[in-house]
Write a protein that holds these residues in place. Structure first.
Motif, mmCIF file in Angstrom:
data_model
loop_
_atom_site.group_PDB
_atom_site.id
_atom_site.type_symbol
_atom_site.label_atom_id
_atom_site.label_comp_id
_atom_site.label_asym_id
_atom_site.label_seq_id
_atom_site.Cartn_x
_atom_site.Cartn_y
_atom_site.Cartn_z
ATOM 1 N N LEU A 82 0.825 -1.213 0.000
ATOM 2 C CA LEU A 82 0.000 0.000 0.000
ATOM 3 C C LEU A 82 0.858 1.262 0.000
ATOM 4 C CD1 LEU A 82 -2.838 1.226 0.154
ATOM 5 C CD2 LEU A 82 -2.668 1.089 2.662
ATOM 6 N N SER A 83 1.943 1.251 0.774
ATOM 7 C CA SER A 83 2.819 2.429 0.818
ATOM 8 C C SER A 83 3.484 2.661 -0.532
ATOM 9 C CB SER A 83 3.879 2.261 1.909
ATOM 10 O OG SER A 83 4.827 1.267 1.570
ATOM 11 N N PHE A 84 3.853 1.580 -1.232
ATOM 12 C CA PHE A 84 4.430 1.722 -2.576
ATOM 13 C C PHE A 84 3.413 2.334 -3.540
ATOM 14 C CE2 PHE A 84 7.748 -1.850 -1.966
ATOM 15 C CZ PHE A 84 8.701 -0.918 -1.599
ATOM 16 N N ARG A 85 2.166 1.920 -3.425
ATOM 17 C CA ARG A 85 1.136 2.447 -4.321
ATOM 18 C C ARG A 85 0.904 3.941 -4.087
ATOM 19 N NH1 ARG A 85 -1.606 -1.610 -6.957
ATOM 20 N NH2 ARG A 85 -0.992 -3.693 -6.259
ATOM 21 N N TRP A 86 0.856 4.339 -2.815
ATOM 22 C CA TRP A 86 0.700 5.756 -2.524
ATOM 23 C C TRP A 86 1.921 6.545 -2.995
ATOM 24 C CZ3 TRP A 86 -3.205 8.708 -1.737
ATOM 25 C CH2 TRP A 86 -4.371 8.218 -1.151
ATOM 26 N N SER A 87 3.111 5.993 -2.801
ATOM 27 C CA SER A 87 4.335 6.687 -3.217
ATOM 28 C C SER A 87 4.364 6.892 -4.721
ATOM 29 C CB SER A 87 5.564 5.898 -2.765
ATOM 30 O OG SER A 87 5.609 5.772 -1.359
ATOM 31 N N MET A 88 4.013 5.843 -5.476
ATOM 32 C CA MET A 88 4.014 5.962 -6.934
ATOM 33 C C MET A 88 2.937 6.933 -7.394
ATOM 34 S SD MET A 88 5.862 4.837 -9.361
ATOM 35 C CE MET A 88 5.902 4.939 -11.154
ATOM 36 N N SER A 89 1.803 6.939 -6.707
ATOM 37 C CA SER A 89 0.725 7.865 -7.071
ATOM 38 C C SER A 89 1.165 9.311 -6.886
ATOM 39 C CB SER A 89 -0.518 7.586 -6.227
ATOM 40 O OG SER A 89 -1.006 6.278 -6.454
ATOM 41 N N TRP A 90 1.804 9.615 -5.757
ATOM 42 C CA TRP A 90 2.281 10.974 -5.521
ATOM 43 C C TRP A 90 3.402 11.354 -6.478
ATOM 44 C CZ3 TRP A 90 -0.430 14.501 -3.439
ATOM 45 C CH2 TRP A 90 -1.317 14.218 -2.400
ATOM 46 N N PHE A 91 4.253 10.374 -6.823
ATOM 47 C CA PHE A 91 5.314 10.657 -7.787
ATOM 48 C C PHE A 91 4.723 11.038 -9.140
ATOM 49 C CE2 PHE A 91 8.001 8.878 -11.239
ATOM 50 C CZ PHE A 91 9.027 9.784 -11.163
ATOM 51 N N ILE A 92 3.731 10.292 -9.600
ATOM 52 C CA ILE A 92 3.104 10.607 -10.885
ATOM 53 C C ILE A 92 2.385 11.946 -10.804
ATOM 54 C CG2 ILE A 92 1.292 9.890 -12.500
ATOM 55 C CD1 ILE A 92 2.117 7.012 -12.011
ATOM 56 N N PHE A 93 1.779 12.257 -9.651
ATOM 57 C CA PHE A 93 1.158 13.565 -9.481
ATOM 58 C C PHE A 93 2.191 14.680 -9.621
ATOM 59 C CE2 PHE A 93 -0.003 17.141 -6.707
ATOM 60 C CZ PHE A 93 -1.185 17.534 -7.317
ATOM 61 N N SER A 94 3.380 14.475 -9.044
ATOM 62 C CA SER A 94 4.436 15.486 -9.185
ATOM 63 C C SER A 94 4.846 15.640 -10.645
ATOM 64 C CB SER A 94 5.648 15.109 -8.329
ATOM 65 O OG SER A 94 6.366 14.009 -8.883
ATOM 66 N N GLU A 95 4.810 14.553 -11.401
ATOM 67 C CA GLU A 95 5.131 14.626 -12.828
ATOM 68 C C GLU A 95 4.041 15.377 -13.593
ATOM 69 O OE1 GLU A 95 8.159 14.057 -13.316
ATOM 70 O OE2 GLU A 95 8.403 12.040 -14.158
ATOM 71 N N VAL A 96 2.796 15.217 -13.175
ATOM 72 C CA VAL A 96 1.701 15.983 -13.774
ATOM 73 C C VAL A 96 1.942 17.476 -13.575
ATOM 74 C CG1 VAL A 96 -0.759 16.507 -13.630
ATOM 75 C CG2 VAL A 96 -0.001 14.137 -13.540
#
Length: 286
Positions: A82-96
């Protein structure tokens, strides 16, 4: 060929101290300082940029290797997933947000600055300025031609859309437990990404040699190369990520139930696809 289930992990894994975050920060700092020096004509810029890139890749190799080793040792449970999923989600948001800044700069230049500079008051200062996007401002930069959507950008759009399809097929094969089919379609995705980059390199050569379109070609040239160039960098990184995932698939690291390493790279790739669709419409057509 079916893949076995992982060991159940009832506890939350707490990793030990790591030197990789600090090393990665230093490597990225060197990369950006080198890039800044390069675009500003400093002799040391290219060498420092290359050193920074190599250092960053080295850090990622060992850092991700540690994470893979911990995963294969059965130390990761549902909470870590779950922590990996949240981390990747925030990373992609930063890329947006990253690409949003460049799209915003393009919007401001085209719809606000350009009409303002071409109004009647500014005709006194720049009488030959036509206020047409993509035209060479008289007396400011060397003459250049705009980059159109045909044929390479349209071909690249088809390649990335197709790569999204092949990646989805690969994901479904992984969830069904078919490793050979997963590897085949994942390899096809990486190959399509590499072909995309090959066409973009050719497009840049064409822009420089035949259109005289460069990074220094006014606001049009700078926004064109910044947007397409950073997207190309993300395609390259995504292809590297998928190549590592392909290697892990062939080594039997993933199972039908637990394969976030695959999913995280797939999320990133689909994000890159969506960004390109925006680029294709806004940069090449409008």
């Amino acid at each position: 060929m079916k893949m076995s289930s992982p060991h159940a992990v009832p506890h939350y894994f707490v990793p030990g101290p790591s030197k990789w975050p600090m090393a990665g920060g230093i490597a990225l700092l060197l990369t950006m300082i080198g890039a800044s020096g390069w675009v500003n004509g400093a002799a040391w810029g290219p060498a420092l940029n290359i050193v920074g890139i190599l250092a960053t890749l080295t850090v990622l190799y060992f850092w991700f290797g540690d994470a893979i080793g911990e995963s294969e040792a059965g130390k990761y449970g549902k909470n870590i997933d779950l922590s990996f999923r949240w981390s990747m989600s925030w990373f992609i948001f930063s890329e947006v947000m990253f690409f949003g800044a460049f799209f915003g700069a393009l919007f401001y230049a085209r719809t606000i600055s350009l009409p303002w500079l071409g109004d009647l008051d500014h005709k006194i200062i720049w009488p030959d300025f036509g206020a047409q996007w993509g035209e060479s401002p008289a007396g400011t930069v060397d003459a250049y031609s705009k980059m159109g959507p045909f044929p390479i950008p349209t071909i690249n759009t088809a390649l990335l859309l197709l790569s999204g399809v092949t990646l989805t097929i690969s994901h479904h094969a992984l969830r069904a437990g078919h490793r050979a089919k997963t590897a085949f379609w994942l390899f096809a995705t990486v190959l399509l990404g590499a072909t995309f980059m090959g066409f973009q390199v050719y497009e840049y050569m064409h822009a420089y040699s035949e259109l005289n379109l460069k990074l220094t070609s006014g606001i049009y040239g700078s926004t064109f190369f910044m947007l397409t160039g950073f997207h190309g960098f993300h395609v390259t990184m995504g292809a590297i990520m998928l190549s590592v995932v392909l290697y892990r698939v062939m080594k039997g690291h993933f199972t039908a139930e637990h394969h976030f390493g695959f999913e995280g790279a797939a999320w990133y790739w689909h994000f890159v696809d969506v960004v390109w669709l925006g680029l294709y419409v806004v940069v090449y057509w409008l």
